[in-house]
Motif scaffolding. Sequence first.
Motif, mmCIF file in Angstrom:
data_model
loop_
_atom_site.group_PDB
_atom_site.id
_atom_site.type_symbol
_atom_site.label_atom_id
_atom_site.label_comp_id
_atom_site.label_asym_id
_atom_site.label_seq_id
_atom_site.Cartn_x
_atom_site.Cartn_y
_atom_site.Cartn_z
ATOM 1 N N GLU A 458 0.834 -1.201 0.000
ATOM 2 C CA GLU A 458 0.000 0.000 0.000
ATOM 3 C C GLU A 458 0.871 1.255 0.000
ATOM 4 O O GLU A 458 0.584 2.228 -0.693
ATOM 5 C CB GLU A 458 -0.919 -0.015 1.217
ATOM 6 C CG GLU A 458 -1.970 1.083 1.212
ATOM 7 C CD GLU A 458 -2.957 0.942 2.350
ATOM 8 O OE1 GLU A 458 -2.937 1.800 3.242
ATOM 9 O OE2 GLU A 458 -3.731 -0.027 2.351
ATOM 10 N N CYS A 459 1.959 1.210 0.767
ATOM 11 C CA CYS A 459 2.888 2.343 0.813
ATOM 12 C C CYS A 459 3.565 2.541 -0.538
ATOM 13 O O CYS A 459 3.717 3.665 -1.014
ATOM 14 C CB CYS A 459 3.933 2.110 1.903
ATOM 15 S SG CYS A 459 5.164 3.424 2.026
ATOM 16 N N LEU A 460 3.969 1.442 -1.188
ATOM 17 C CA LEU A 460 4.618 1.543 -2.498
ATOM 18 C C LEU A 460 3.658 2.117 -3.545
ATOM 19 O O LEU A 460 4.054 2.917 -4.392
ATOM 20 C CB LEU A 460 5.107 0.160 -2.947
ATOM 21 C CG LEU A 460 6.325 -0.397 -2.210
ATOM 22 C CD1 LEU A 460 6.599 -1.832 -2.628
ATOM 23 C CD2 LEU A 460 7.556 0.462 -2.462
ATOM 24 N N VAL A 461 2.407 1.698 -3.471
ATOM 25 C CA VAL A 461 1.405 2.223 -4.412
ATOM 26 C C VAL A 461 1.219 3.726 -4.203
ATOM 27 O O VAL A 461 1.157 4.506 -5.161
ATOM 28 C CB VAL A 461 0.065 1.475 -4.246
ATOM 29 C CG1 VAL A 461 -1.032 2.166 -5.033
ATOM 30 C CG2 VAL A 461 0.200 0.027 -4.697
ATOM 31 N N GLN A 462 1.153 4.138 -2.941
ATOM 32 C CA GLN A 462 0.957 5.558 -2.639
ATOM 33 C C GLN A 462 2.142 6.407 -3.086
ATOM 34 O O GLN A 462 1.983 7.591 -3.392
ATOM 35 C CB GLN A 462 0.728 5.733 -1.135
ATOM 36 C CG GLN A 462 -0.604 5.183 -0.656
ATOM 37 C CD GLN A 462 -0.707 5.157 0.853
ATOM 38 O OE1 GLN A 462 0.250 5.459 1.564
ATOM 39 N NE2 GLN A 462 -1.885 4.783 1.359
ATOM 40 N N ASN A 463 3.338 5.815 -3.121
ATOM 41 C CA ASN A 463 4.544 6.551 -3.511
ATOM 42 C C ASN A 463 5.046 6.127 -4.882
ATOM 43 O O ASN A 463 6.229 6.236 -5.193
ATOM 44 C CB ASN A 463 5.645 6.330 -2.466
ATOM 45 C CG ASN A 463 5.301 6.949 -1.127
ATOM 46 O OD1 ASN A 463 5.454 8.147 -0.929
ATOM 47 N ND2 ASN A 463 4.805 6.128 -0.210
ATOM 48 N N LYS A 464 4.114 5.685 -5.690
ATOM 49 C CA LYS A 464 4.451 5.122 -6.995
ATOM 50 C C LYS A 464 5.092 6.134 -7.932
ATOM 51 O O LYS A 464 5.839 5.766 -8.835
ATOM 52 C CB LYS A 464 3.163 4.567 -7.617
ATOM 53 C CG LYS A 464 3.344 3.689 -8.822
ATOM 54 C CD LYS A 464 1.991 3.108 -9.193
ATOM 55 C CE LYS A 464 2.031 2.368 -10.508
ATOM 56 N NZ LYS A 464 0.701 1.863 -10.879
ATOM 57 N N HIS A 465 4.829 7.403 -7.711
ATOM 58 C CA HIS A 465 5.337 8.428 -8.630
ATOM 59 C C HIS A 465 6.349 9.362 -7.963
ATOM 60 O O HIS A 465 6.558 10.485 -8.427
ATOM 61 C CB HIS A 465 4.170 9.210 -9.221
ATOM 62 C CG HIS A 465 3.219 8.349 -9.991
ATOM 63 N ND1 HIS A 465 3.520 7.843 -11.234
ATOM 64 C CD2 HIS A 465 1.981 7.862 -9.675
ATOM 65 C CE1 HIS A 465 2.505 7.097 -11.664
ATOM 66 N NE2 HIS A 465 1.573 7.100 -10.743
#
Length: 918
Positions: A458-465
């Motif tokens: 979830e953290c990686l998705v939120q910081n995907k960009h």
Amino acid sequence: MGEVISCLERGLVKEAEEQDGRHTIKDECKRAIMRVAELSSDDFHLDRYLYFSCRDDRERFCENTQAGEGRVYKCLFNHKFEEAMSEKCRDALTTRQKLIAQDYKVSYSLAKACKMDLRKNRCNVDTNLPRAREARLSYLLLCLESAVHRGHTVSGECQGEMLDYRRMLMEDFSLSPEIVLHCRRAIETLCSGLHRKGRTLHCLMRVGRGDKGNVENLCQQALQTLIQEADPGADYRIDRALNEACESVIQTACKHIRNGDPMILSCLMEHLYTEKMVEDCEHRLLELQYFISRDWKLDPILYRKCQGDASRLCHTHGWNETSEMMPPSAIFSCLYRHAYRTEEQGRRLSRDCRVEVQRILHQRALDVKLDPELQKRCMTDLGKWCSEKTETGQELECLQDHVDELVSDCRDVVGNLTELESEDIQIEALLMRACEPVIQSHCHEVADTQIDTGDLMECLVQNKHQKEMNDKCAVGVTHFQLIQMKDFRFSYKFKMACKEDVLKLCPNIKKKVDVVICLSTTVRNDTLQDLKEQRVSVKCRKQLHVEELEMSEDIRLEPELYNSCKQDIGRLCPSVAFGNAQVIECLKENNKQLTQRCHQRVFRLQEVEMMDPELDYQLMKVCKQMIKRFCTEADAKNMLQCLKQNKNSELMDPKCKQMITKRQITQNTDYRLNPVLRKACKADIPKFCQGILNKASDDNELEGQVISCLKLKYADQRLSPDCEDQIRVILQESALDYRLDPQLQVHCTEEISRLCAEEAAAQEQTGQVEECLKVNLLKIKHDSCKKEVLNMLKESKADIFVDPVLHTACALDIKHHCAAIPPGHGRQMSCLMEALGDKRVRLQPECKKRLQDRIDMWSYAAKVAPAEGFSDLAMQVMTSPSKNYILLIIALGVCVLFLVGLLCGRITKRVTRELKDR
């Protein structure tokens, strides 16, 4: 005599290797041969054939080694594969080693060192085994190794001897009769000509992996048995080929680990496919790990930490005991199923065992062949779907991509593994390596916890960009998001939060995207109906919102939308990158050119986004800072409303302002895209605009027709107060920017480009285009456009606020002369008109000029505008210059009708009373 004995020894060894049922040497002779070999095991000089074969080699390699207690044998064994060793001596040593493999007592040093340990651990009292089997070196090694794993004490001297002979077995495949017998074909065809310094055995292991052909089942079993006997997992140095290939890697990547520690192999696996790994080490490591992974006991750390849990939960036996009900390959599957149980589910693993299970799962994720169950069940599907996937980690990704098309057994194991990854994404070691910069910068707190429960992904998705995100990590994260769409169970947090709601409200639905749609539709309907108690639980609604936010970032995460618009994306957005909702934004901007199916899907998406602006990824991204500045206290559902109210602030970011305008244009195309208006006018719309609704379809915009209908009723002062307030706001906004009036754009596009091109090209719209159209009303050719401009004039007469040019020009006069007059219903406009007609009042020159222009426009509008009802017709007659003439004609018409009736009498024939009385 020595040559005769040597010949008999070779015959005995050959007979053991053939195992074809033919016995050329009698049992009495066999026992005598073994007895002679045993007697000569103390002193090298007693084996005359070996002595004469290796006399020169002894002087070369073992000159300083004292005779007796088998020391010379051990020295020669250690130098067996040296290039200087004569072939005759090497053959004689091999024969001796084969005899030791048949009876450990032929090795004096081993028999002496382990005599007490064998007795203490009862390794020579198994009545179920024949004496010859009990004397086998393999039995000795397995029995004593089992004792070590049970925690029993085995002397260091004995363990040292065991280590030497385990290394010996791994060096020369010919010392294992089962290997020679069952793997003969593979050795001759695939592994011939290789030096026997462990390389032939590794070649067979590579073939067993399937990297170089295939081996027979009996050969595979023989290799597995040999790995168990030698147990190289306990000490990598036992495997000479691996030791030599990985020496440089161990010295650099694993130098912090004690030499010979079992963690060396784990360390090498951690550095697999990294810059520190060398190709030869990679091959040798994977070949060995393939067989270790098929028996959980061969990983000593895993066995030590988990033997109690395995006995308690998986009904295992001792280290050297097997069960048909629970074979070694099934034990690890049992352990990892219990590793991820919740406390409510009970029967969980101990913390130490759970850590080791996670370690093994991380290693297995590096190569699909390290997962026995996966490879066994998915062999057919791997060949069918993934034969071209040769790069690291691609095979599992391929199986996940085709999960719906796999055979049931393979689909189950891939589904279980994917479900496991959703709870602990760190199992995906390759993905974690690629994402290391992002994890260190933004997710280190989540990554450091022992229990993941989906937080890291979830953290990686939120910081995907984020700038730290590299292409490999972004692709991996997106791939996992796409896989999650196939089954809601693949999203751990969503599954745990919503499983009860799914069973109750969305039964028999499997795909995550369908589940999300089902639940979000339920939430939306409950919200629109103002239900006091929502059917979807609070914890599920919270996680549902997270899932919807993730889906809004990439159109591929909404399969129905993506599949419906795939053709349009290729045609209209070919160079637009996925991610950041760029493709979705491109489709919105090309709305008019979309195919019907895609247009309907995009409309539904916009309807959802307008109800919850947080799902509008582009809006939230572009206006992130402005939301923090202006809308920190605003409810998420009213975020766009808040931004619209602050749109014209001097502090508003231009890019955000442009995005807000885009969303306003979209909203004004259809009342359904404006939830606030829809709610405020829910009674007025069916009352006044039912005809428009009857012609409309469910998934297409109404091009602003309903809003235009409400605007006209606003001018007639017939709307409810709440609806009137919302329409006033729309009128004010569209009066400043013609793009916010869809009907004006539909009917006046050509006239605007012809008459008002310069005003339309202005970057900042402040009502110039509307004013231009009003001024050039007489030059407008198209009746439909002229009607729209006349409607604008009618609206401005009802409220000066919807005429920005006039309002700006007369702002000071309104403040001085009409401050006490409330706005709306044309009251302030009437006040200004009275002030204009009052010679005692001096208006500002610009205001006076603009007012006079409006009077002329209204006068013209009254002449050309068609009457829309009896009141309009009466008003036009009363304001007409020929009012008296029209009234005279109407009066004459009425008089003529009266006279005709009076003079002509009845049209019907009179009837006599007699006829009436019948």
